[in-house]
Each structure stands twice: as structure tokens, then as C-alpha cells.
Design a protein around this motif. Structure first.
Motif, PDB file in Angstrom:
ATOM      1  N   MET A  31      54.375  37.297  38.111  1.00 13.07           N
ATOM      2  CA  MET A  31      53.034  36.921  38.091  1.00 13.07           C
ATOM      3  C   MET A  31      52.551  36.674  39.677  1.00 13.07           C
ATOM      4  O   MET A  31      53.477  36.306  40.415  1.00 13.07           O
ATOM      5  CB  MET A  31      52.815  35.524  37.454  1.00 13.07           C
ATOM      6  N   ASN A  32      51.516  37.339  39.789  1.00 13.70           N
ATOM      7  CA  ASN A  32      50.903  37.381  41.283  1.00 13.70           C
ATOM      8  C   ASN A  32      50.064  36.262  41.237  1.00 13.70           C
ATOM      9  O   ASN A  32      49.349  35.873  40.256  1.00 13.70           O
ATOM     10  CB  ASN A  32      50.448  38.562  41.357  1.00 13.70           C
ATOM     11  N   TYR A  33      49.715  35.685  42.264  1.00 13.45           N
ATOM     12  CA  TYR A  33      48.884  34.405  42.610  1.00 13.45           C
ATOM     13  C   TYR A  33      48.024  34.771  43.822  1.00 13.45           C
ATOM     14  O   TYR A  33      48.776  34.908  44.981  1.00 13.45           O
ATOM     15  CB  TYR A  33      49.680  33.132  42.876  1.00 13.45           C
ATOM     16  N   VAL A  34      46.806  35.304  43.606  1.00 14.30           N
ATOM     17  CA  VAL A  34      46.242  35.588  44.844  1.00 14.30           C
ATOM     18  C   VAL A  34      44.864  34.588  45.039  1.00 14.30           C
ATOM     19  O   VAL A  34      44.147  34.418  43.991  1.00 14.30           O
ATOM     20  CB  VAL A  34      45.712  37.329  44.595  1.00 14.30           C
ATOM     21  N   LEU A  35      44.769  34.278  46.257  1.00 14.78           N
ATOM     22  CA  LEU A  35      43.492  33.219  46.513  1.00 14.78           C
ATOM     23  C   LEU A  35      42.127  34.045  46.205  1.00 14.78           C
ATOM     24  O   LEU A  35      41.910  35.171  46.720  1.00 14.78           O
ATOM     25  CB  LEU A  35      43.557  33.043  47.935  1.00 14.78           C
ATOM     26  N   ASP A  36      41.635  33.640  45.181  1.00 16.71           N
ATOM     27  CA  ASP A  36      40.435  34.128  44.697  1.00 16.71           C
ATOM     28  C   ASP A  36      39.067  33.548  45.420  1.00 16.71           C
ATOM     29  O   ASP A  36      38.173  34.427  45.790  1.00 16.71           O
ATOM     30  CB  ASP A  36      40.209  33.926  43.016  1.00 16.71           C
ATOM     31  N   HIS A  37      39.177  32.211  45.583  1.00 21.64           N
ATOM     32  CA  HIS A  37      37.792  31.798  45.990  1.00 21.64           C
ATOM     33  C   HIS A  37      38.110  30.106  46.522  1.00 21.64           C
ATOM     34  O   HIS A  37      39.238  29.633  45.995  1.00 21.64           O
ATOM     35  CB  HIS A  37      36.607  31.810  45.122  1.00 21.64           C
ATOM     36  N   VAL A  38      37.619  29.729  47.300  1.00 23.75           N
ATOM     37  CA  VAL A  38      37.364  28.270  47.593  1.00 23.75           C
ATOM     38  C   VAL A  38      36.231  27.492  47.257  1.00 23.75           C
ATOM     39  O   VAL A  38      34.976  28.219  47.483  1.00 23.75           O
ATOM     40  CB  VAL A  38      37.720  28.087  49.167  1.00 23.75           C
ATOM     41  N   GLY A  39      36.293  26.589  46.428  1.00 29.74           N
ATOM     42  CA  GLY A  39      35.054  25.866  45.748  1.00 29.74           C
ATOM     43  C   GLY A  39      34.809  24.806  46.947  1.00 29.74           C
ATOM     44  O   GLY A  39      35.804  23.874  47.406  1.00 29.74           O
ATOM     45  N   ILE A  40      33.705  24.645  47.308  1.00 27.23           N
ATOM     46  CA  ILE A  40      33.182  23.575  48.272  1.00 27.23           C
ATOM     47  C   ILE A  40      32.023  22.888  47.531  1.00 27.23           C
ATOM     48  O   ILE A  40      31.014  23.312  47.405  1.00 27.23           O
ATOM     49  CB  ILE A  40      32.851  24.199  49.612  1.00 27.23           C
ATOM     50  N   ALA A  41      32.098  21.358  47.579  1.00 27.16           N
ATOM     51  CA  ALA A  41      31.228  20.411  47.244  1.00 27.16           C
ATOM     52  C   ALA A  41      30.247  20.361  48.203  1.00 27.16           C
ATOM     53  O   ALA A  41      30.543  19.875  49.414  1.00 27.16           O
ATOM     54  CB  ALA A  41      31.868  19.086  46.858  1.00 27.16           C
ATOM     55  N   ASN A  56      47.360  37.303  34.283  1.00 30.61           N
ATOM     56  CA  ASN A  56      47.023  36.906  32.944  1.00 30.61           C
ATOM     57  C   ASN A  56      46.970  35.202  32.790  1.00 30.61           C
ATOM     58  O   ASN A  56      48.041  34.794  33.005  1.00 30.61           O
ATOM     59  CB  ASN A  56      47.793  37.520  31.917  1.00 30.61           C
ATOM     60  N   LEU A  57      45.741  34.724  32.612  1.00 28.70           N
ATOM     61  CA  LEU A  57      45.666  33.368  32.588  1.00 28.70           C
ATOM     62  C   LEU A  57      46.668  32.539  31.490  1.00 28.70           C
ATOM     63  O   LEU A  57      47.320  31.692  31.795  1.00 28.70           O
ATOM     64  CB  LEU A  57      44.049  32.993  32.335  1.00 28.70           C
ATOM     65  N   ARG A  69      37.971  27.238  30.151  1.00 25.31           N
ATOM     66  CA  ARG A  69      36.569  27.734  29.566  1.00 25.31           C
ATOM     67  C   ARG A  69      36.681  29.245  30.163  1.00 25.31           C
ATOM     68  O   ARG A  69      37.195  29.588  31.089  1.00 25.31           O
ATOM     69  CB  ARG A  69      35.375  26.924  30.247  1.00 25.31           C
ATOM     70  N   VAL A  70      35.541  29.873  30.032  1.00 25.71           N
ATOM     71  CA  VAL A  70      34.848  31.171  30.499  1.00 25.71           C
ATOM     72  C   VAL A  70      33.641  30.690  31.190  1.00 25.71           C
ATOM     73  O   VAL A  70      32.724  30.242  30.409  1.00 25.71           O
ATOM     74  CB  VAL A  70      34.759  32.308  29.487  1.00 25.71           C
ATOM     75  N   ASN A  71      33.534  31.042  32.539  1.00 22.81           N
ATOM     76  CA  ASN A  71      32.316  30.703  33.231  1.00 22.81           C
ATOM     77  C   ASN A  71      30.948  31.616  32.880  1.00 22.81           C
ATOM     78  O   ASN A  71      31.339  32.798  32.087  1.00 22.81           O
ATOM     79  CB  ASN A  71      32.700  30.441  34.597  1.00 22.81           C
ATOM     80  N   ALA A  72      30.057  31.338  33.425  1.00 23.95           N
ATOM     81  CA  ALA A  72      29.018  32.070  33.216  1.00 23.95           C
ATOM     82  C   ALA A  72      28.991  33.574  33.852  1.00 23.95           C
ATOM     83  O   ALA A  72      28.292  34.594  33.396  1.00 23.95           O
ATOM     84  CB  ALA A  72      27.757  31.543  33.770  1.00 23.95           C
ATOM     85  N   ARG A  73      30.097  33.802  34.588  1.00 18.99           N
ATOM     86  CA  ARG A  73      30.144  35.281  34.876  1.00 18.99           C
ATOM     87  C   ARG A  73      31.579  35.824  34.558  1.00 18.99           C
ATOM     88  O   ARG A  73      31.952  36.988  35.052  1.00 18.99           O
ATOM     89  CB  ARG A  73      30.373  35.240  36.670  1.00 18.99           C
ATOM     90  N   GLY A  74      32.117  35.380  33.475  1.00 20.35           N
ATOM     91  CA  GLY A  74      33.153  36.123  32.635  1.00 20.35           C
ATOM     92  C   GLY A  74      34.522  35.729  33.346  1.00 20.35           C
ATOM     93  O   GLY A  74      35.157  36.208  32.931  1.00 20.35           O
ATOM     94  N   ARG A  75      34.608  34.705  34.133  1.00 20.77           N
ATOM     95  CA  ARG A  75      35.913  34.327  34.699  1.00 20.77           C
ATOM     96  C   ARG A  75      36.489  33.080  33.710  1.00 20.77           C
ATOM     97  O   ARG A  75      35.894  32.216  33.323  1.00 20.77           O
ATOM     98  CB  ARG A  75      35.820  33.872  36.222  1.00 20.77           C
ATOM     99  N   ARG A  76      37.529  33.569  33.335  1.00 21.69           N
ATOM    100  CA  ARG A  76      38.669  32.583  32.440  1.00 21.69           C
ATOM    101  C   ARG A  76      39.221  31.556  33.314  1.00 21.69           C
ATOM    102  O   ARG A  76      39.579  32.193  34.460  1.00 21.69           O
ATOM    103  CB  ARG A  76      39.393  33.279  31.517  1.00 21.69           C
ATOM    104  N   GLU A 105      42.385  25.990  40.728  1.00 20.11           N
ATOM    105  CA  GLU A 105      42.214  26.497  39.681  1.00 20.11           C
ATOM    106  C   GLU A 105      43.061  27.633  39.294  1.00 20.11           C
ATOM    107  O   GLU A 105      43.413  28.459  40.131  1.00 20.11           O
ATOM    108  CB  GLU A 105      40.584  26.800  39.824  1.00 20.11           C
ATOM    109  N   PHE A 106      43.383  28.316  38.120  1.00 19.05           N
ATOM    110  CA  PHE A 106      43.776  29.562  37.883  1.00 19.05           C
ATOM    111  C   PHE A 106      42.902  30.392  37.202  1.00 19.05           C
ATOM    112  O   PHE A 106      42.284  29.450  36.300  1.00 19.05           O
ATOM    113  CB  PHE A 106      44.957  29.288  37.003  1.00 19.05           C
TER     114      PHE A 106
END
Length: 137
Positions: free
Chosen positions: A1-11, A87-88, A108-115, A130-131
Motif C-alpha cells: 500500500m502506498n501512502y502519499v500526502l494528498d493535502h493538508v486541511g487548515i481550519a 484503495n481505501l 464518506r464520498v465528498n462533493a468532489r468524488g474523494r472517498r 485522513e485516508f
């Protein structure tokens, strides 16, 4: 399984007040902007791409949203790190075999299709992780 930093969420309290820093100082590009009113989410999102990373600015849509509670308890700043997996379902299975717990109600699946799903911070020494994977069209 690969784990690649996808994004950082900032409040943030205000995307409009925060966005200029990411666009001007960090030379980012606004890739998307949308609102998720799903129960338990309730955020405005601005997706900013810098040269090599993606940042999601997350503004609560109301004072009772989970993001508003996060800001009240911990303040503005890094909310979560998101790792893209191959694969989630497989990533969840593998992590559970290692004793990792998840916040199952966040799957969930978000508004842009990300599981996606969040790991229980008790399993990550306090960091919200988050995965995610992307639904193939």
C-alpha cells in the motif's frame, strides 16, 4: 500500500481573509471552491495548489459545525493531514489489522468524488489523519 500526502486541511475562520496569503505569498493557485453542507461536515472549502502541495482551507458554515467546534477548542491552523492510498477499503483493512481505530461515522464520498475516512486520533498520537482515494470514472 502506498501512502502519499494528498493535502493538508487548515481550519480558518474566513477563507476570504486567509486566501490572499496562499495566493500571493505562497504563489498558490485556487483550484476549487465549494461548500459541503453534509451533516457532520458543514464547511466551505477552498482548494489551493502550491508548486508541489495541495492545501484545503476549511471554514465552518455555522457556529455548531464540527469545524467551528475545532476552532473553538484548538484554534485556527492545521486540522488534518490527508494521505492518498491505492484503495481505501484495503488501507482500512490493513490499518485495522495493526490495531488502528477509525472514526467510522466520517467515512464518506465528498462533493468532489474523494472517498475518505478519518483515523481516530487516539491511534495516531493525537494527529487527525485522513485516508482517501478517488473514485475512478
Amino acid at each position: 500500500m502506498n501512502y502519499v500526502l494528498d493535502h493538508v486541511g487548515i481550519a480558518v475562520r474566513s477563507i476570504d481573509d486567509t486566501l490572499p496569503f496562499y495566493l500571493t505569498v505562497l504563489k498558490g493557485t485556487l483550484e476549487d471552491r465549494y461548500t459541503s453542507d453534509a451533516p457532520g461536515v458543514e464547511v466551505h472549502v477552498a482548494v489551493v495548489r502550491t508548486e508541489d502541495k495541495v492545501i484545503e482551507l476549511l471554514e465552518p458554515t455555522n457556529k455548531n459545525s464540527p469545524m467551528a467546534r475545532f476552532i473553538k477548542q484548538r484554534g485556527k491552523g492545521v486540522h488534518h493531514l490527508a494521505y492518498r492510498v491505492d484503495n481505501l477499503d484495503d488501507a482500512i483493512y490493513e490499518a485495522r489489522k495493526e490495531g488502528v481505530r477509525f472514526l467510522d461515522d466520517t467515512r464518506r464520498v465528498n462533493a468532489r468524488g474523494r472517498r475518505l475516512i478519518y483515523l481516530n486520533p487516539a491511534s495516531t498520537n493525537g494527529t487527525l489523519i485522513e485516508f482517501c482515494d478517488y473514485v475512478k470514472s
